[in-house]
Design an enzyme around this catalytic site. Structure first.
Site, PDB file in Angstrom:
ATOM      1  N   CYS A 153       0.832  -1.205   0.000  1.00 33.71           N
ATOM      2  CA  CYS A 153       0.000   0.000   0.000  1.00 33.71           C
ATOM      3  C   CYS A 153       0.867   1.255   0.000  1.00 33.71           C
ATOM      4  O   CYS A 153       0.517   2.261  -0.627  1.00 33.71           O
ATOM      5  CB  CYS A 153      -0.921   0.009   1.219  1.00 33.71           C
ATOM      6  SG  CYS A 153      -2.274  -1.179   1.133  1.00 33.71           S
ATOM      7  N   CYS A 191      13.409   6.255  -5.184  1.00 35.30           N
ATOM      8  CA  CYS A 191      11.957   6.126  -5.353  1.00 35.30           C
ATOM      9  C   CYS A 191      11.308   6.597  -4.060  1.00 35.30           C
ATOM     10  O   CYS A 191      11.789   7.534  -3.439  1.00 35.30           O
ATOM     11  CB  CYS A 191      11.569   4.702  -5.728  1.00 35.30           C
ATOM     12  SG  CYS A 191      12.030   3.449  -4.507  1.00 35.30           S
TER      13      CYS A 191
END
Length: 388
Positions: A191, A346
C-alpha cells in the site's frame, strides 16, 4: 454441546435489532457471545472487521499486530485516531473496541505472527479473519488454519480492487488451492508503494465481518468455494467459483506440507520484507540521504534519478533530481550519460534497487540507490519535502 451463555438485560437491549431478526434471534446472539474470533492485523481490513464484530456482540476478539499507529494509516484504518499516532495499534484498538462495546473481551497479541507462534495463537480461536497485507502471512494463516481445522475469512485490497472469500479445507478449498504459488516478491507493491483507496478496506473488511457472523450464527450462504471480486472504479462485483485442488500441498489428497514452514523463504522475501535482488548484493549498493546530500554538494554533476511515477513527483520531489519512471527506464537509457555517477531513488527504496539492477545490467558502472528513498530524504535532509 456446552450450553450457550445467557444474555444480560443490558445485552438484550443493546442487541435488540438482532434479536428480532428470525435468522438470528436469541440463540444466534448467544452464539455470537460464545464465539472467539481472531483478527490478524489491526489495520485497513482489521479496523472495520473488528468494529462490526465488536458491535455485533462477538464475545471474544483476539488481535494480532506488532505495529504502531502512523499518521498515514488514518486515511483508512478507522480503528485509530489522531491522538493514537505513535502508540501501539493494539492498545488503540482495545480502547476503541471496549468503548464501542464493553461486553466484548479483547485479547491482544503484540507480536508478528510467525511459524513459531501461529499454531499456539490460532488454536484458541474458532474463526480466523485474515487482514494481513503480505503474502508470507497469508500463506502462514492459511496453512495454520488447515492444520488446525479452522475457517479462514480472507480479504485483500490493492488500489481500487478488493477480494474476499472464506477458506475452510474441511468443506471446500483453501487459499493454496487458489494461489498455489506466491507471485514474484517485487511484482505486487505494498500500500505504501502502490496506494489504496481509503474506503475500499472498509468495504472488504465489512464483508469479512459479515461472513464471520454468518459462520457463527449458521445462517445464509457463505463465501466458501467462491471468490468475490470488487472493482471500486466501476462499483462492480464479480464472483469466481473455486474448487478444492486434489494436488494442493496442504489440503489435497496427499499433502506434503504437514507443519508450518519458512514462509518468508517460500515467498522469496528477504529479512526486510523485500525481494532479493541478487545482482545488486554487496557493499556500496545503497547510500544514505545525508551522505548523498554531502556528495551531491561536492559533485554537482552527480545524477539523481527519480524512478517514481509522475503523479508521485507532483506530490513531492527532490530539487534537481531527474524523473524517469521505472516503467519507462528500459526505453530511455540513451538519455543518461553512461559515464555519469548515478544515484537512483523512489519512495522507500524498492523500485530504485530494481532500477539500479537494470542500469548495471545495461552497462552503467557507477550506480547506487538512495536508502529509504525520498522518505528518508524528507526525514534526514529536507523536512520541507512533503512525506506521503
Amino acid at each position: 454441546m456446552a450450553s450457550l451463555p445467557r444474555l444480560s438485560p443490558a445485552e438484550t437491549l443493546r442487541y435488540s435489532r438482532h434479536l428480532i431478526l428470525p435468522d438470528i434471534a436469541i440463540a444466534g446472539q448467544q452464539r455470537l457471545k460464545a464465539a472467539r474470533v481472531l483478527l490478524v492485523g489491526a489495520g485497513g481490513l482489521g479496523s472495520p472487521a473488528a468494529l462490526y464484530l465488536a458491535a455485533a456482540g462477538v464475545g471474544t476478539l483476539g488481535l494480532v499486530d506488532w505495529d504502531v499507529v502512523d499518521v498515514t494509516n488514518l486515511q483508512r484504518q478507522i480503528l485509530h485516531g489522531t491522538a493514537s499516532v505513535g502508540t501501539s495499534k493494539l492498545e488503540s484498538a482495545r480502547a476503541r473496541l471496549q468503548d464501542l462495546n464493553p461486553h466484548v473481551q479483547v485479547e491482544t497479541f503484540p507480536v508478528r505472527l510467525t511459524s513459531e507462534n501461529a499454531l499456539d495463537i490460532i488454536r484458541a480461536f474458532d474463526i480466523i479473519v485474515d487482514g494481513s497485507d503480505n503474502f508470507p502471512t497469508r500463506y502462514l494463516v492459511n496453512d495454520a488454519c488447515v492444520l488446525l481445522g479452522k475457517p479462514n475469512v480472507y480479504g485483500s485490497i490493492f488500489r481500487f480492487d478488493g477480494q474476499a472469500s472464506v477458506f475452510d479445507a474441511r468443506v471446500g478449498p483453501c487459499y493454496r488451492c487458489l494461489f498455489a504459488d506466491p507471485p514474484p516478491p517485487d511484482l505486487v507493491p505494498s500500500c505504501a508503494e502502490g496506494g489504496v483507496l481509503g474506503v475500499l478496506p472498509g468495504i472488504i473488511g465489512s464483508i469479512q465481518a459479515l461472513e464471520t457472523i454468518k459462520l457463527i450464527v449458521g445462517v445464509g450462504e457463505t463465501l466458501v468455494g467462491r471468490l468475490l471480486l470488487c472493482d471500486a472504479r466501476r462499483m462492480q462485483f464479480r464472483e469466481l467459483a473455486l474448487s478444492k485442488d486434489p494436488a494442493c500441498p496442504v489440503c489435497g489428497d496427499h499433502p506434503t506440507v504437514t507443519e508450518l514452514i519458512d514462509y518468508e523463504a517460500f515467498c522469496g522475501v528477504g529479512e526486510e520484507g523485500t525481494g532479493t535482488l541478487t545482482d545488486v548484493e554487496g557493499d556500496g549498493v545503497e547510500i544514505e540521504a545525508v551522505e548523498l546530500k554531502r556528495e551531491w554538494t561536492a559533485k554537482p554533476d552527480l545524477v539523481v534519478l527519480d524512478v517514481r511515477e509522475p503523479h508521485e513527483y507532483e506530490i513531492a520531489h527532490i530539487e534537481g533530481a531527474r524523473l524517469i519512471p521505472l516503467s519507462e527506464l528500459p526505453g530511455r537509457l540513451a538519455e543518461i550519460d553512461g559515464r555519469a555517477e548515478i544515484v537512483t531513488h523512489c519512495h522507500h527504496g524498492l523500485r530504485s534497487l530494481a532500477a539500479l539492477e537494470l542500469l548495471r545490467g545495461a552497462g552503467f558502472a557507477n550506480v547506487r540507490s538512495l536508502q529509504g528513498g525520498i522518505d528518508a530524504w524528507s526525514v534526514d535532509v529536507d523536512p520541507e519535502v512533503p512525506r506521503y
